[in-house]
Motif scaffolding. Structure first.
Motif, PDB file in Angstrom:
ATOM      1  N   ALA A 298       0.818  -1.216   0.000  1.00 25.05           N
ATOM      2  CA  ALA A 298       0.000   0.000   0.000  1.00 25.05           C
ATOM      3  C   ALA A 298       0.850   1.263   0.000  1.00 25.05           C
ATOM      4  CB  ALA A 298      -0.947   0.003   1.203  1.00 25.05           C
ATOM      5  N   PHE A 299       1.975   1.268   0.727  1.00 20.75           N
ATOM      6  CA  PHE A 299       2.786   2.481   0.791  1.00 20.75           C
ATOM      7  C   PHE A 299       3.309   2.866  -0.583  1.00 20.75           C
ATOM      8  CE2 PHE A 299       6.957   4.595   1.453  1.00 20.75           C
ATOM      9  CZ  PHE A 299       6.475   5.761   2.039  1.00 20.75           C
ATOM     10  N   ARG A 300       3.858   1.913  -1.304  1.00 24.92           N
ATOM     11  CA  ARG A 300       4.386   2.201  -2.648  1.00 24.92           C
ATOM     12  C   ARG A 300       3.265   2.664  -3.583  1.00 24.92           C
ATOM     13  NH1 ARG A 300       9.573   0.032  -3.501  1.00 24.92           N
ATOM     14  NH2 ARG A 300      10.362  -1.096  -1.672  1.00 24.92           N
ATOM     15  N   ALA A 301       2.107   2.026  -3.470  1.00 24.89           N
ATOM     16  CA  ALA A 301       0.983   2.420  -4.323  1.00 24.89           C
ATOM     17  C   ALA A 301       0.520   3.840  -4.006  1.00 24.89           C
ATOM     18  CB  ALA A 301      -0.170   1.426  -4.139  1.00 24.89           C
ATOM     19  N   LEU A 302       0.503   4.195  -2.728  1.00 19.66           N
ATOM     20  CA  LEU A 302       0.081   5.538  -2.340  1.00 19.66           C
ATOM     21  C   LEU A 302       1.084   6.591  -2.803  1.00 19.66           C
ATOM     22  CD1 LEU A 302      -1.220   4.729   1.246  1.00 19.66           C
ATOM     23  CD2 LEU A 302      -2.605   5.599  -0.649  1.00 19.66           C
ATOM     24  N   VAL A 303       2.370   6.276  -2.713  1.00 16.69           N
ATOM     25  CA  VAL A 303       3.391   7.209  -3.186  1.00 16.69           C
ATOM     26  C   VAL A 303       3.233   7.433  -4.687  1.00 16.69           C
ATOM     27  CG1 VAL A 303       5.869   7.518  -3.578  1.00 16.69           C
ATOM     28  CG2 VAL A 303       5.044   6.738  -1.343  1.00 16.69           C
ATOM     29  N   ASP A 304       3.025   6.346  -5.435  1.00 16.33           N
ATOM     30  CA  ASP A 304       2.815   6.470  -6.877  1.00 16.33           C
ATOM     31  C   ASP A 304       1.608   7.359  -7.178  1.00 16.33           C
ATOM     32  OD1 ASP A 304       4.982   4.915  -7.520  1.00 16.33           O
ATOM     33  OD2 ASP A 304       3.834   3.067  -7.778  1.00 16.33           O
ATOM     34  N   ARG A 305       0.527   7.148  -6.418  1.00 15.69           N
ATOM     35  CA  ARG A 305      -0.683   7.936  -6.644  1.00 15.69           C
ATOM     36  C   ARG A 305      -0.418   9.408  -6.339  1.00 15.69           C
ATOM     37  NH1 ARG A 305      -6.599   6.420  -4.348  1.00 15.69           N
ATOM     38  NH2 ARG A 305      -6.459   5.007  -6.138  1.00 15.69           N
ATOM     39  N   TRP A 306       0.345   9.669  -5.286  1.00 16.13           N
ATOM     40  CA  TRP A 306       0.635  11.059  -4.922  1.00 16.13           C
ATOM     41  C   TRP A 306       1.480  11.732  -5.992  1.00 16.13           C
ATOM     42  CZ3 TRP A 306       4.490  13.395  -1.016  1.00 16.13           C
ATOM     43  CH2 TRP A 306       4.100  14.706  -0.709  1.00 16.13           C
ATOM     44  N   PHE A 307       2.521  11.043  -6.465  1.00 18.30           N
ATOM     45  CA  PHE A 307       3.358  11.602  -7.532  1.00 18.30           C
ATOM     46  C   PHE A 307       2.511  11.945  -8.749  1.00 18.30           C
ATOM     47  CE2 PHE A 307       7.494   9.287  -6.088  1.00 18.30           C
ATOM     48  CZ  PHE A 307       7.658  10.228  -5.092  1.00 18.30           C
ATOM     49  N   TYR A 308       1.618  11.038  -9.107  1.00 14.96           N
ATOM     50  CA  TYR A 308       0.766  11.276 -10.270  1.00 14.96           C
ATOM     51  C   TYR A 308      -0.120  12.492 -10.045  1.00 14.96           C
ATOM     52  CZ  TYR A 308      -2.831  10.560 -13.826  1.00 14.96           C
ATOM     53  OH  TYR A 308      -3.699  10.739 -14.881  1.00 14.96           O
TER      54      TYR A 308
END
Length: 447
Positions: free
Chosen positions: A117-127
Motif C-alpha cells: 500500500a505504501f508504494r501504491a500511495l506514493v505512486d498515486r501522490w506523484f501522479y
C-alpha cells in the motif's frame, strides 16, 4: 451472504489452522455491536485531523486480535489506512519507534491495496502532483517537471519538513529517479523511507541521505506518512499494537523504556503531534493490573486507568481502556453457525443436515468441558475442530456423519499453554516465561 468461493476459503483456512483471518471478520463478529457507535465516532473524530488512543484488554480467548481486525475493517471502509504490529522483545520492541514504524509500513493496508500500500500511495501522490503542475501550465520536459513537482511536494510537506526534512528530501529524490527511469534508485529510496535497513550508500548518497532511520527520525517520518495519506485521500491511519503484554517478560531496563515509550506516545497524540493517527493497543488484564505492567510507571497507569468494578453491562465503549468479555457457550454456538454458513462447499444440503445446531452445540459443550468449563479459552480450538473435524469431513466424505462418527479428541500438541492450563494439564518448560536480569534479549512469546 454474497461472497465468492475464494473469499470464503480465505476466511475459513486460517480457522482450520487455529489462527485469526486477516480479512472477512465482519462476517464472523459476535457480540461487538455495543462497540460500533463509539468506534465509529472516534474514527470520525480522527478523520477531522485529531488523534485518538484506545486500550483493549481481555483474557486469552476473549478475541482481542479478532476485535482489532474487526476495527481495522471498519476503518478501511471509512477511508483509513491500517497497520498492525505485534510487539515482541526480539523483533518489535515497543521502545524502538524506528522498528514500529518499519513494521507498520510493511503491513500498511487500505481498502484498495491489501499489500504494497505504501508504494501504491506514493505512486498515486506523484501522479496527482504531476497533474496539478500540468493543470497550471507547468513544464512537460522531464527535468523541469521533476523540479516543479519536487517544489510542490516540499510545499505540501512543510509541516513535516520543518522538523524532519529528510522525509521530503527522500521523496523528492525518489520522484526524480522515477522521471529519469532509474527504477533501482527509486525503489531503494522508497525502501529507506519505509525504514528498511541496509539500503546501499550508492542509493542514499546522491540524495544527501546517510545512515538508517533512528527513533527521532521515525517520529517525523510517521507525521510525514500521515500527511501523505491525507494527500492521497485517506482519512488517517489506524495503528494496532498487538500483544503489548509481552512487555512484562522483557528485561527490566527494556520494560521500563517500553512503558515510557507508550506514555510518550499517548502524550504526543493528546498534544496533536500526530493528526489523523488512531492508536489501538491490545493486552491481557495482567498488563493493566499486574506488577510488571503499567503499574510500574505511575504516569502511564494514570492515563490508562479505568474502574471495572461495576456491572460489565454498563461499561462505556468510549473509555480510553475497554474490556472484552469472555465467550460463553451461546456465543460459541452463534459463531459456529456463522462459520457453517460461510464454509465453501459443493454439498450445502449435506452440511446443513449433518452439522446442524445440535451438533454445533454438542461440540461447544464437550470442548468447554475438556477445558475445565472455561469457555473463554475455547474459541480457537472450537473453530479449529468445527472446520477440520466437522465441516471438512462431512464435505469430503459422503458416508461421514458426526452424530455417529465424531469423537472429540484434544491433543496437548495442538493446544496453547493457556488451553493446557485450563484443561489442568502439565505446563512444559517451554511455556515458562523467564524475567532474568541478563544481557540476553531472548523471549518466549505468549501463545
Amino acid at each position: 451472504m454474497d461472497l465468492g468461493t475464494l473469499r470464503r476459503k480465505e476466511i475459513i483456512a486460517p480457522l482450520r489452522n487455529g489462527t485469526v483471518p486477516r480479512r472477512g471478520l465482519e462476517h464472523l463478529a459476535v457480540g461487538l455491536n455495543r462497540f460500533e457507535a463509539a468506534i465509529d465516532e472516534e474514527l470520525e473524530h480522527v478523520a477531522h485531523g485529531y488523534g485518538a488512543f484506545k486500550a483493549v484488554r481481555g483474557e486469552y480467548g476473549s478475541g482481542k486480535t479478532f476485535f482489532s481486525r474487526w476495527v481495522q475493517h471498519r476503518a478501511q471502509q471509512r477511508g483509513f489506512a491500517t497497520a498492525e504490529v505485534q510487539i515482541s522483545a526480539s523483533e518489535t520492541p515497543l521502545h524502538k519507534l524506528e522498528t514500529i514504524y518499519r513494521r507498520a509500513l510493511e503491513s500498511l493496508r487500505t481498502k484498495e491495496w491489501d499489500s504494497g500500500a505504501f508504494r501504491a500511495l506514493v505512486d498515486r501522490w506523484f501522479y496527482g502532483l504531476e497533474e496539478e503542475v500540468h493543470a497550471r501550465g507547468g513544464p512537460r520536459e522531464p527535468a523541469a517537471l521533476a523540479e516543479e513537482v519536487g517544489d510542490l511536494l516540499e510545499t505540501r510537506l512543510t509541516a513535516v519538513r520543518d522538523t524532519q526534512p529528510l522525509f521530503a528530501t527522500a521523496l523528492r529524490a525518489c520522484y526524480r529517479a522515477r522521471v529519469e527511469e532509474d527504477n533501482a534508485t527509486a525503489d531503494g529510496l522508497l525502501a529507506w523511507l519505509m525504514g528498511q535497513p541496509n539500503v546501499g550508500a550508492s542509493v542514499k548518497r546522491p540524495a544527501g541521505l546517510q545512515g538508517d532511520i533512528d527513533g527521532t527520525a521515525a517520529a517525523g517520518f510517521l507525521r510525514g506518512l500521515l500527511v501523505l495519506l491525507r494527500e492521497t485521500g485517506r482519512k488517517g491511519l489506524l495503528l494496532v499494537l498487538d500483544e503489548v503484554e509481552t512487555i512484562q517478560r522483557m528485561r527490566a531496563d527494556v520494560r521500563e523504556q517500553s512503558l515510557d515509550a507508550l506514555r510518550k506516545l499517548i502524550d504526543d497524540i493528546d498534544g496533536e503531534r500526530y493528526p489523523g493517527l488512531y492508536v489501538m493497543i491490545t493486552g491481557t488484564p495482567a498488563f493493566f493490573e499486574g506488577p510488571q505492567g503499567i503499574k510500574r510507571l505511575a504516569p502511564l497507569e494514570q492515563r490508562l486507568y479505568q474502574d471495572f468494578s461495576g456491572d460489565p453491562r454498563f461499561d462505556s465503549a468510549r473509555a480510553t481502556q475497554i474490556r472484552l468479555l469472555p465467550f460463553d457457550v451461546e456465543k460459541l454456538i452463534e459463531v459456529g453457525g456463522k462459520v457453517r454458513a460461510l464454509y465453501p462447499t459443493k454439498h450445502p444440503q449435506r452440511i446443513a443436515e449433518r452439522v446442524g445446531d445440535a451438533v454445533v452445540r454438542d461440540l461447544a459443550t464437550a470442548l468447554t468441558g475438556k477445558l475445565g468449563g472455561k469457555v473463554g479459552v475455547a474459541p480457537r480450538l472450537f473453530l479449529r475442530k468445527m472446520v477440520s473435524e466437522l465441516l471438512d469431513k462431512v464435505d469430503e466424505h459422503e458416508e461421514y456423519d458426526p452424530r455417529r462418527d465424531f469423537k472429540l479428541v484434544v491433543d496437548t500438541r495442538e493446544m496453547t499453554s493457556a488451553e493446557r492450563e485450563a484443561a489442568g494439564l502439565e505446563t512444559t518448560v517451554d511455556d515458562i516465561a523467564l524475567d532474568l536480569p541478563s544481557q540476553s534479549d531472548g523471549e518466549r512469546r505468549s501463545e
